[in-house]
Design an enzyme around this catalytic site. Structure first.
Site, mmCIF file in Angstrom:
data_model
loop_
_atom_site.group_PDB
_atom_site.id
_atom_site.type_symbol
_atom_site.label_atom_id
_atom_site.label_comp_id
_atom_site.label_asym_id
_atom_site.label_seq_id
_atom_site.Cartn_x
_atom_site.Cartn_y
_atom_site.Cartn_z
ATOM 1 C CE1 TYR A 167 -3.945 -2.106 0.050
ATOM 2 C CE2 TYR A 167 -2.609 -3.295 1.748
ATOM 3 C CZ TYR A 167 -3.681 -3.271 0.890
ATOM 4 O OH TYR A 167 -4.667 -4.145 0.717
ATOM 5 C CB SER A 168 0.947 4.449 -1.989
ATOM 6 O OG SER A 168 0.803 3.602 -3.325
ATOM 7 C CB CYS A 369 -0.202 7.006 -7.918
ATOM 8 S SG CYS A 369 -0.181 5.510 -6.882
ATOM 9 C CD GLU A 409 4.058 2.892 -6.292
ATOM 10 O OE1 GLU A 409 5.319 2.809 -6.008
ATOM 11 O OE2 GLU A 409 3.499 3.587 -5.076
ATOM 12 C CE1 TYR A 411 -3.490 0.871 -6.225
ATOM 13 C CE2 TYR A 411 -1.477 1.842 -6.456
ATOM 14 C CZ TYR A 411 -2.741 1.864 -6.051
ATOM 15 O OH TYR A 411 -3.395 2.769 -5.319
HETATM 16 P P1 FAD Z 1 -7.155 -9.747 -3.257
HETATM 17 O O1 FAD Z 1 -7.788 -11.125 -2.408
HETATM 18 O O2 FAD Z 1 -5.599 -10.011 -3.376
HETATM 19 O O3 FAD Z 1 -7.940 -9.749 -4.549
HETATM 20 C C1 FAD Z 1 -7.465 -9.304 -5.754
HETATM 21 C C2 FAD Z 1 -8.237 -9.665 -7.010
HETATM 22 O O4 FAD Z 1 -7.884 -11.048 -7.139
HETATM 23 C C3 FAD Z 1 -9.737 -9.684 -6.769
HETATM 24 O O5 FAD Z 1 -10.149 -8.742 -7.898
HETATM 25 C C4 FAD Z 1 -10.126 -11.176 -7.355
HETATM 26 O O6 FAD Z 1 -11.246 -11.078 -8.255
HETATM 27 C C5 FAD Z 1 -8.955 -11.758 -7.784
HETATM 28 N N1 FAD Z 1 -8.911 -13.116 -7.434
HETATM 29 C C6 FAD Z 1 -9.428 -13.675 -6.688
HETATM 30 N N2 FAD Z 1 -9.186 -15.202 -6.477
HETATM 31 C C7 FAD Z 1 -8.293 -15.283 -7.536
HETATM 32 C C8 FAD Z 1 -7.547 -16.327 -8.197
HETATM 33 N N3 FAD Z 1 -7.906 -17.620 -7.457
HETATM 34 N N4 FAD Z 1 -6.954 -16.103 -9.135
HETATM 35 C C9 FAD Z 1 -6.716 -14.871 -9.673
HETATM 36 N N5 FAD Z 1 -7.380 -13.934 -9.357
HETATM 37 C C10 FAD Z 1 -8.245 -14.018 -8.220
HETATM 38 N N6 FAD Z 1 -4.516 -0.586 -2.718
HETATM 39 C C11 FAD Z 1 -4.995 0.400 -2.222
HETATM 40 O O7 FAD Z 1 -6.572 0.281 -1.921
HETATM 41 N N7 FAD Z 1 -4.419 1.289 -1.954
HETATM 42 C C12 FAD Z 1 -3.049 1.727 -2.267
HETATM 43 O O8 FAD Z 1 -2.681 2.967 -1.742
HETATM 44 C C13 FAD Z 1 -2.357 0.726 -2.657
HETATM 45 N N8 FAD Z 1 -1.200 0.920 -3.028
HETATM 46 C C14 FAD Z 1 -0.598 0.112 -3.831
HETATM 47 C C15 FAD Z 1 1.050 0.460 -4.024
HETATM 48 C C16 FAD Z 1 1.570 -0.824 -4.758
HETATM 49 C C17 FAD Z 1 3.077 -0.424 -5.154
HETATM 50 C C18 FAD Z 1 0.906 -1.927 -5.407
HETATM 51 C C19 FAD Z 1 1.629 -2.882 -6.044
HETATM 52 C C20 FAD Z 1 -0.452 -2.152 -4.984
HETATM 53 C C21 FAD Z 1 -1.325 -0.929 -4.182
HETATM 54 N N9 FAD Z 1 -2.719 -1.194 -3.929
HETATM 55 C C22 FAD Z 1 -3.287 -0.478 -3.125
HETATM 56 C C23 FAD Z 1 -3.205 -2.556 -4.155
HETATM 57 C C24 FAD Z 1 -2.951 -3.460 -3.080
HETATM 58 O O9 FAD Z 1 -1.765 -4.121 -3.066
HETATM 59 C C25 FAD Z 1 -4.172 -4.601 -3.205
HETATM 60 O O10 FAD Z 1 -3.614 -5.250 -4.412
HETATM 61 C C26 FAD Z 1 -5.521 -4.549 -3.150
HETATM 62 O O11 FAD Z 1 -5.810 -3.806 -1.863
HETATM 63 C C27 FAD Z 1 -6.231 -5.829 -3.248
HETATM 64 O O12 FAD Z 1 -5.814 -6.696 -2.327
HETATM 65 P P2 FAD Z 1 -6.854 -7.745 -1.316
HETATM 66 O O13 FAD Z 1 -6.026 -8.646 -0.659
HETATM 67 O O14 FAD Z 1 -7.986 -7.049 -0.838
HETATM 68 O O15 FAD Z 1 -7.521 -8.601 -2.732
#
Ligand code: FAD
Ligand code: A2P
Length: 411
Positions: A167-168, A369, A409, A411
């Site tokens: 997370y940023s 971003c 950046e 994502y």
């Molecule tokens: P996850 O559980 O990881 O799900 C993400 C996606 O995966 C869903 O859309 C889902 O449909 C899909 N999925 C589920 N099961 C499967 C499967 N079996 N195969 C394939 N796909 C599947 N987010 C923010 O909200 N704020 C930020 O400031 C932010 N900054 C970031 C900075 C960077 C450098 C990066 C890389 C990412 C950033 N993110 C940010 C994104 C964050 O890291 C997460 O990816 C985001 O919160 C989703 O994570 P999650 O665990 O809730 O979702």
């Protein structure tokens, strides 16, 4: 060329000299540099001092306190380079905490700034929270970096705990309350209803902390974003990092900063704006801001209800009208004159000449971003104007990147 190097290393050892007695509460003197607010509150006053060095020592101190390896931060900094990364010859805090040994923080606040956050739009994934963690001064970071969060899981393949999500960081180096002991994030809750994936079958989804639930559907709830959005003060949080060197601010206080954010891509921009226009660390002894350039924010959101940190942006605009410009694109409520959906690039196109001109200035940095589609949006926006000037946008953007003036950046 305005170099977007990190604060830090240049002054590492020098910084230790004045920091050592009582880090992290000791306050270094005001720096000449724009970037590099260290994890201390700033005592406004004297001449350019190695603020960055102050940070580096704190970083080293944090690493040392974890490893119990040395008696002083300075000695550790001189001997060990763990917990720091050298970027453009300077040191920044780096992976002080890893997935195997995360920092155990506590939630201080979650969603207590209703005016800066989103409200229900009717979409399943309407919610974005602003959450603040206490890190006790042990996770120093600088503006533009990210941290990792480890959710208890289960993760997509059943792993517990879950893999880290990045997370940023949405707070400036000194944190929202400027005591250098907190870090804030801006996190969008991932909720997908009747989509490709599900981790709740029909009948299993319960209302989340915001009251949104879909008991009659199959639902996928993002593992980490739901963990974060559901947090309450006092809850535990596992933090890794800090990490990230792509989105660091330039040191030149006269740099111009064009910020392009979609959705939670606003997080690093908030971090910058706090330093530039809010924090004591960004103020000179005369009360003026150290930042002397122009900061221009373009933000893209689906609804006006999702205009993150809108009140803060309006306040900066009012207080610093010649230095802070704020434009937004509300994709599902606005259209341009040609009737096209208002994306961030559509809004920027209204100022294409002015922005193009600004980008010719070597002091101008572009920070982007959020959604991946933004990069092609930039090409759409600036392709024609670059061509008119006899240039190719892709080449121009490449040259800006090479000059460390184009920071992306997505994502
Ligand atoms: P996850 O559980 O990881 O799900 C993400 C996606 O995966 C869903 O859309 C889902 O449909 C899909 N999925 C589920 N099961 C499967 C499967 N079996 N195969 C394939 N796909 C599947 N987010 C923010 O909200 N704020 C930020 O400031 C932010 N900054 C970031 C900075 C960077 C450098 C990066 C890389 C990412 C950033 N993110 C940010 C994104 C964050 O890291 C997460 O990816 C985001 O919160 C989703 O994570 P999650 O665990 O809730 O979702
Ligand atoms: P939309 O979803 O209406 O197509 P959030 O992360 O809160 O959903 O906000 C992301 C914003 O970015 C939305 O307004 C979204 O519009 C918009 N968006 C979607 N695709 C692009 C793209 N390719 N370029 C720029 N903005 C985009």
């Amino acid at each position: 060329m305005a170099k977007a190097a990190t604060i830090g290393a240049a002054a590492l050892l020098g910084g230790c000299a004045f920091l050592a007695p009582s880090a992290p509460s000791a306050a270094p003197s005001a720096p000449a540099q724009l970037r590099g607010a260290p994890p201390q509150s700033n005592r406004a006053g004297s001449a350019a001092a190695p603020l960055a060095g102050a940070f580096a020592c704190v970083a080293a101190a944090a690493a040392v306190s974890r490893r119990s390896e040395a008696s002083t931060a300075c000695r550790a900094a001189a001997v060990k380079k763990k917990g720091v990364k050298v970027v453009h010859g300077k040191e920044i805090p780096w992976n002080l905490f890893t997935p195997k040994a995360p920092y155990p923080g506590k939630v201080i606040e979650n969603d207590v700034h209703p005016q800066t956050l989103t409200s229900d739009t009717g979409d399943a994934n309407w919610e974005t929270c602003h959450v603040t963690f206490d890190h006790g001064g042990k996770v120093p970071y600088i503006e533009g970096q990210s941290i990792g969060i480890i959710a208890p899981g289960p993760d997509k393949k059943g792993e517990t705990p879950a893999r880290i999500r990045l997370y940023s960081i949405a707070s400036s180096a000194v944190g929202d309350n400027q005591n250098s002991k907190t870090v804030s994030l801006c996190v969008k809750r991932v909720v997908e209803v009747d989509g490709e994936y599900a981790n709740r079958e029909k009948g299993e989804d319960k209302p989340d902390k915001a009251g949104t639930g879909f008991p009659d559907n199959k639902v996928y709830r993002g593992v980490c974003s739901n963990h974060i959005c559901d947090m309450s003060p006092g809850d535990d949080v596992m933090i890794t990092g800090p990490t990230g060197a792509e989105m660091l601010l330039p040191e030149d206080p006269e740099a111009n900063i064009i910020m392009l954010a979609t959705g939670t891509g606003i997080a690093p921009m908030r971090s910058y704006c706090r330093l530039l226009f809010h924090d004591d660390a960004g103020a000179s002894s005369d009360g003026d801001r150290k930042f002397k350039g122009l900061a221009w924010l373009f933000m893209g959101v689906p609804y006006s209800k999702s205009l993150l940190y809108d009140d803060e942006h309006e306040a900066y605009k009012k207080a610093y009208p010649s230095q802070f410009k704020y434009d937004y694109a509300v994709s599902r409520e606005q259209k341009n004159a040609a009737g096209q959906k208002m994306y961030i690039q559509t809004k920027m196109a209204e100022y294409a000449d002015e922005l193009w001109e600004l980008m010719q200035d070597e002091k101008t940095h572009v920070y982007m971003c959020g959604l991946k589609g933004m990069e092609s949006g930039m090409a759409e926006c600036f392709g024609p104007i670059a061509e008119k000037a006899g240039k190719d946008w892709a080449e121009f953007a490449k040259a800006m990147k090479k000059a460390d003036r184009y920071h992306v950046e997505v994502y």
